[in-house]
Enzyme design. Structure first.
Site, PDB file in Angstrom:
ATOM      1  N   HIS A 257       0.856  -1.189   0.000  1.00  0.00           N
ATOM      2  CA  HIS A 257       0.000   0.000   0.000  1.00  0.00           C
ATOM      3  C   HIS A 257       0.888   1.235   0.000  1.00  0.00           C
ATOM      4  CE1 HIS A 257      -3.146   2.843   1.141  1.00  0.00           C
ATOM      5  NE2 HIS A 257      -3.951   1.948   0.609  1.00  0.00           N
ATOM      6  N   ASP A 308      -7.843  -5.801  -0.019  1.00  0.00           N
ATOM      7  CA  ASP A 308      -8.327  -6.655  -1.112  1.00  0.00           C
ATOM      8  C   ASP A 308      -7.967  -8.124  -0.919  1.00  0.00           C
ATOM      9  OD1 ASP A 308      -9.538  -4.575  -2.616  1.00  0.00           O
ATOM     10  OD2 ASP A 308      -7.533  -3.866  -3.108  1.00  0.00           O
TER      11      ASP A 308
END
Ligand SMILES: CC(C)(COP(=O)(O)OP(=O)(O)OC[C@H]1O[C@@H](n2cnc3c(N)ncnc32)[C@H](O)[C@@H]1OP(=O)(O)O)[C@@H](O)C(=O)NCCC(=O)NCCS
Length: 371
Positions: A257, A308
């Site tokens: 991320h 996710d």
């Protein structure tokens, strides 16, 4: 003003927002996402993101009533959903449908704060109808009319499958929607804000944001993350697969991320719920595979999973087709995008950054015969 350049705008502050922050964990309007996911429903959180406060009982009832009333789409759109070739990805269909909904939106030309809130409520109600209808038409099934007694995520499962989901499934679906609802200045939100900063309309901003979300480095990662587990295929293959991919310096979708370098709080929260649904639906092998991959990626690269990673498994355990995972992200996020569009327009300045020129120096034009 001094000019600075950072590839991918990393570390650049591109605006102000009162909607959410990642500075102190992830909070929406000041509330920690863990607390919201634990105690609230998605509809309460959608109201919070859009209006700034958690709803009182009467406000929530009114909101739910309006969402229920708007959970239909024009027959012309159903006809279009029927005609788009079955092979078209649902994300592309949803992008087209969102743009088409603007033509049937009575307040399309009104970009006032109040009209944009009303348009957001209608989009929030209509997008799950679009996704479920497209999926049923594609698989030759009759459409299922919305059951407005159900909450929005449960109603989506109802319209898609024609069966009422279990309580545990409703809770997990609701939590995934809450965790997907809003996330500060990510690529799709920034796209939405850029689009309306020209004084373009809400549907244009949302359509552009859907295009930005689709890519596998952003929302498309949930479909790609399931692809990883499908490719690995078995618990026995997991370790060799992940070591090989990391040795080749390839990316594993569902990990990493830009902001959360020590861990994505949404992934941490959703992992527990996902494991519970895996146990209920008999998907223990998938959980074990995921755990092996997660442990090795962390040990070797210190890269944690993002939201996710568990979400892809959760939707798989629900029996949802992979092609619907990113569209579901859209359904949950549309309220976050809209809140940003409204905030941008409340205090607008057109987005117009600069670039560093790397092309040829000024040169003389030559007629075509002399080039
Ligand atoms: C999310 C993402 C785009 C953030 O990108 P970023 O901040 O620009 O970070 P970078 O892509 O520059 O990655 C930094 C380093 O970590 C590695 N890395 C990042 N994500 C990785 C992943 N998913 N798998 C393996 N390695 C990864 C990069 O290869 C790079 O290594 P290097 O320094 O040896 O070259 C990136 O982590 C990624 O592509 N993840 C996979 C897609 C995904 O799951 N997206 C959903 C985000 S919620």
């Amino acid at each position: 003003m001094t000019e600075s350049y950072s590839p991918g705008l990393e570390g650049i502050v591109a605006g102000e927002t009162a909607i959410s922050t990642v500075e102190t964990g992830l909070t929406y309007r000041g509330y920690a996402i863990e607390e919201l996911a634990e105690h609230s429903t998605y509809e309460e959180v959608a109201y919070l993101v859009l209006y700034g406060e958690l709803p009182k009982a009467g406000e929530l009832a009114g909101f739910r009533q309006r969402l229920g009333a708007a959970a239909v789409v024009p027959p012309e759109l159903i006809e279009t959903l029927r005609r788009i070739p079955a092979a078209a990805p649902t994300m592309d269909v949803l992008r087209t449908a969102t743009s088409m909904l603007a033509h049937f939106e009575p307040e399309a030309a009104d970009s006032s704060h109040a009209a944009n809130v009303r348009k957001t409520e209608r989009l929030l109600a209509k997008l799950p109808v679009v996704v479920a209808a497209r999926q049923r038409l594609k698989s030759g099934q009759e459409l299922v009319i919305a059951d407005t007694s159900l909450a929005l995520p449960a109603n989506f499962l109802w319209m898609l499958r024609g069966q009422k989901p279990s309580e545990k499934q409703v809770k997990a679906m609701d939590a995934s929607f809450i965790l997907y609802a809003e996330h500060e200045f990510n690529a799709s939100t920034f796209t939405a804000r850029c689009t309306v900063s020209t004084l373009s309309d809400l549907h244009s901003g949302i359509t552009a944001a859907i295009g930005a979300l689709k890519g596998p480095l952003h929302g498309g990662a949930n479909e790609a993350a399931l692809g990883v587990l499908e490719e690995v295929g078995s618990v026995e293959r997991a370790e060799a697969w992940v070591r090989n991919v990391l040795a080749k310096k390839q990316k594993i979708m569902g990990f990493g991320h830009r902001v959360y370098k020590d861990g994505d709080p949404r992934a941490v929260y959703l992992k527990r719920l996902t494991a519970a649904v895996a146990a209920e639906t008999g998907h223990q092998d998938f959980e074990t595979m995921a755990e092996i991959i997660e442990t090795i990626v962390w040990t070797q690269k210190r890269i944690p999973p993002n939201v996710d990673w568990p979400c892809a498994r959760l939707y798989h355990y629900f029996g949802l087709p992979k092609d619907l995972y990113t569209p579901l992200f859209v359904v949950a996020r549309v309220v976050g995008w809209s809140a940003h569009i409204i905030e941008q327009l409340d205090n607008n300045r057109i987005m117009r950054p600069r670039s560093i020129y790397t092309g040829p120096a000024v040169r003389k034009w030559k007629p075509v015969g002399n080039r």
